[in-house]
Design an enzyme around this catalytic site. Structure first.
Site, mmCIF file in Angstrom:
data_model
loop_
_atom_site.group_PDB
_atom_site.id
_atom_site.type_symbol
_atom_site.label_atom_id
_atom_site.label_comp_id
_atom_site.label_asym_id
_atom_site.label_seq_id
_atom_site.Cartn_x
_atom_site.Cartn_y
_atom_site.Cartn_z
ATOM 1 N N ASP A 71 1.131 21.701 74.242
ATOM 2 C CA ASP A 71 1.795 22.713 75.091
ATOM 3 C C ASP A 71 2.068 22.095 76.467
ATOM 4 O O ASP A 71 3.160 22.237 77.029
ATOM 5 C CB ASP A 71 0.876 23.919 75.334
ATOM 6 N N ASP A 116 10.157 28.102 76.480
ATOM 7 C CA ASP A 116 8.845 28.064 75.833
ATOM 8 C C ASP A 116 8.806 26.663 75.232
ATOM 9 O O ASP A 116 9.455 26.397 74.212
ATOM 10 C CB ASP A 116 8.783 29.154 74.744
HETATM 11 P P1 FDP Z 1 2.225 31.195 69.241
HETATM 12 O O1 FDP Z 1 1.396 32.299 69.869
HETATM 13 O O2 FDP Z 1 1.458 30.352 68.243
HETATM 14 O O3 FDP Z 1 2.987 30.367 70.248
HETATM 15 O O4 FDP Z 1 4.956 32.615 70.852
HETATM 16 C C1 FDP Z 1 4.241 33.490 70.125
HETATM 17 C C2 FDP Z 1 4.040 33.126 68.673
HETATM 18 O O5 FDP Z 1 3.382 31.917 68.388
HETATM 19 C C3 FDP Z 1 5.347 33.141 67.848
HETATM 20 O O6 FDP Z 1 6.031 31.936 67.831
HETATM 21 C C4 FDP Z 1 4.862 33.528 66.490
HETATM 22 O O7 FDP Z 1 5.863 34.143 65.722
HETATM 23 C C5 FDP Z 1 3.712 34.453 66.812
HETATM 24 O O8 FDP Z 1 3.299 34.167 68.136
HETATM 25 C C6 FDP Z 1 2.555 34.235 65.907
HETATM 26 O O9 FDP Z 1 1.756 35.334 66.029
HETATM 27 P P2 FDP Z 1 0.409 35.573 65.219
HETATM 28 O O10 FDP Z 1 -0.644 34.937 66.039
HETATM 29 O O11 FDP Z 1 0.301 37.045 65.164
HETATM 30 O O12 FDP Z 1 0.548 34.957 63.871
#
Ligand code: FDP
Length: 337
Positions: A71, A116
């Site tokens: 990240d 992001d």
């Molecule tokens: P992440 O937190 O891993 O970066 O950005 C938010 C996100 O991923 C999305 O890319 C993804 O669709 C979602 O969160 C995944 O969420 P869950 O933890 O509920 O699976």
């Protein structure tokens, strides 16, 4: 003889040329900067543990998410690519608490970029899809250091949006408001080549993506829609549905661009106070622009995502329902009733 095809840079130059003498080349330069960041990230993501980029750090971002090593590296690569070339006037990143002011003495450009840098980063350590998402806005004229207020523009004001998917191959998918085009990274020459011109999302689908483990927290409308999908042919929707969950929004939206589907990250009981899980500036707006430009729909359940008026918090969250147009409309009818 094998042809190289159209590179991303030549595609953008050509698009800008169509604007006649109105194009200064700065926008082309800005997209080129973003492309360079994405190539740098693709290289490290592909190397994985060999490049020592797996695992977590001890820091958290402003939303309380533990930051992965990658990240922070991806965030630095975006900043490095954007702050030196005079195409950008300011940046906002999901990984930074505040909007980023360029160092004194660096040339300022006419654009703001939000990003992001590593979406779906919990997939990083298991060698699954991750991506980067970005959005471009016009910078306020004559302001040396744009503030959070300058980024608080509805998604309808984006001049470009895109994502780079780091999957089995790396792909850049981009819209500048005249359709959506996809480019695959040819690692042997280090160029993104146009492989998916004019991407269109099928209007009909029987595939949904939602984190079903949150089911008990969803709003009644979403509970009811998913329950009806699971009922298949016997249920109210009268057809058999398939489900997918990549756990990286970039992966879900890419699948939807390729073969249709809907992706939902609805508001639920646990995130109602903050407005949802996904971020309006870094995820909701850019993905909504791409999906709409490809003929799909993107909504919060209560209105078009791109018309949400930002509240000035760069980390504002938003509920997300996007994908194949007719299916999104079906979900909205559950909200209405
Ligand atoms: P992440 O937190 O891993 O970066 O950005 C938010 C996100 O991923 C999305 O890319 C993804 O669709 C979602 O969160 C995944 O969420 P869950 O933890 O509920 O699976």
């Amino acid at each position: 003889m094998q042809k190289l095809g159209t590179t991303l840079s030549s595609f953008i130059i050509d698009e800008q040329r169509k604007l006649g003498n109105k194009a200064s080349g700065e926008f082309t330069g800005l997209l080129n900067d973003i492309t360079i960041a994405c190539k740098g990230i693709a290289n490290l993501v592909n190397m994985g543990d060999l490049a020592d980029v797996l695992g977590a750090t001890e820091s958290e971002n402003s939303m309380g998410d533990v930051q992965k090593k990658m990240d922070l590296i991806a965030n630095d690569l975006f900043i490095d690519a954007l702050e030196n070339n005079g195409h950008c006037a300011g940046m906002a990143s999901e990984e930074l608490d505040e909007v980023l002011t360029l160092p004194d003495g660096k040339p300022r450009g006419n654009y703001l970029v939000t990003f992001d840098p590593l979406d779906g980063s919990s997939n990083m350590d298991i060698n699954m899809d991750v991506g980067a998402i970005f959005s471009v806005l016009k910078a306020p004229k004559g302001k040396e250091n744009p503030t959070a207020e300058d980024f608080a523009k509805p998604g309808t004001e984006q001049v470009a949006a895109g994502y780079c998917l780091y999957g089995p191959s790396s792909m850049m998918v981009l819209t500048t408001g005249t359709g959506v085009n996809g480019f695959t990274l040819c690692t042997s020459i280090g160029e993104f080549i146009l492989t998916h011109p004019d991407m269109k999302i099928p209007e009909e689908t029987a595939e949904f993506a939602i984190n079903a483990s949150n089911q008990r927290f969803w709003e009644p409308a979403v509970q009811e829609y998913i329950a009806d999908c699971i009922q298949g042919e016997e249920g109210k929707l009268g057809k058999r549905y398939n489900m997918r969950w990549v756990a990286a929004m970039v992966g879900e939206i890419h699948r939807i661009l390729c073969r249709g589907g809907v992706f939902l990250y609805p508001i639920d009981e646990r995130n109602r106070d903050v407005g949802g899980k996904l971020r309006l500036l870094y995820e909701g707006n850019p993905m909504a622009m791409i999906v709409e430009q490809a003929g799909g729909a993107a909504d919060t359940g209560y209105g078009r995502i791109m018309e949400v008026q930002p509240n000035g918090d760069p980390h504002q969250r938003v509920p997300v329902i996007m994908g194949s147009k007719n299916e999104v409309e079906k979900i909205l009818s559950y909200h209405k009733s």
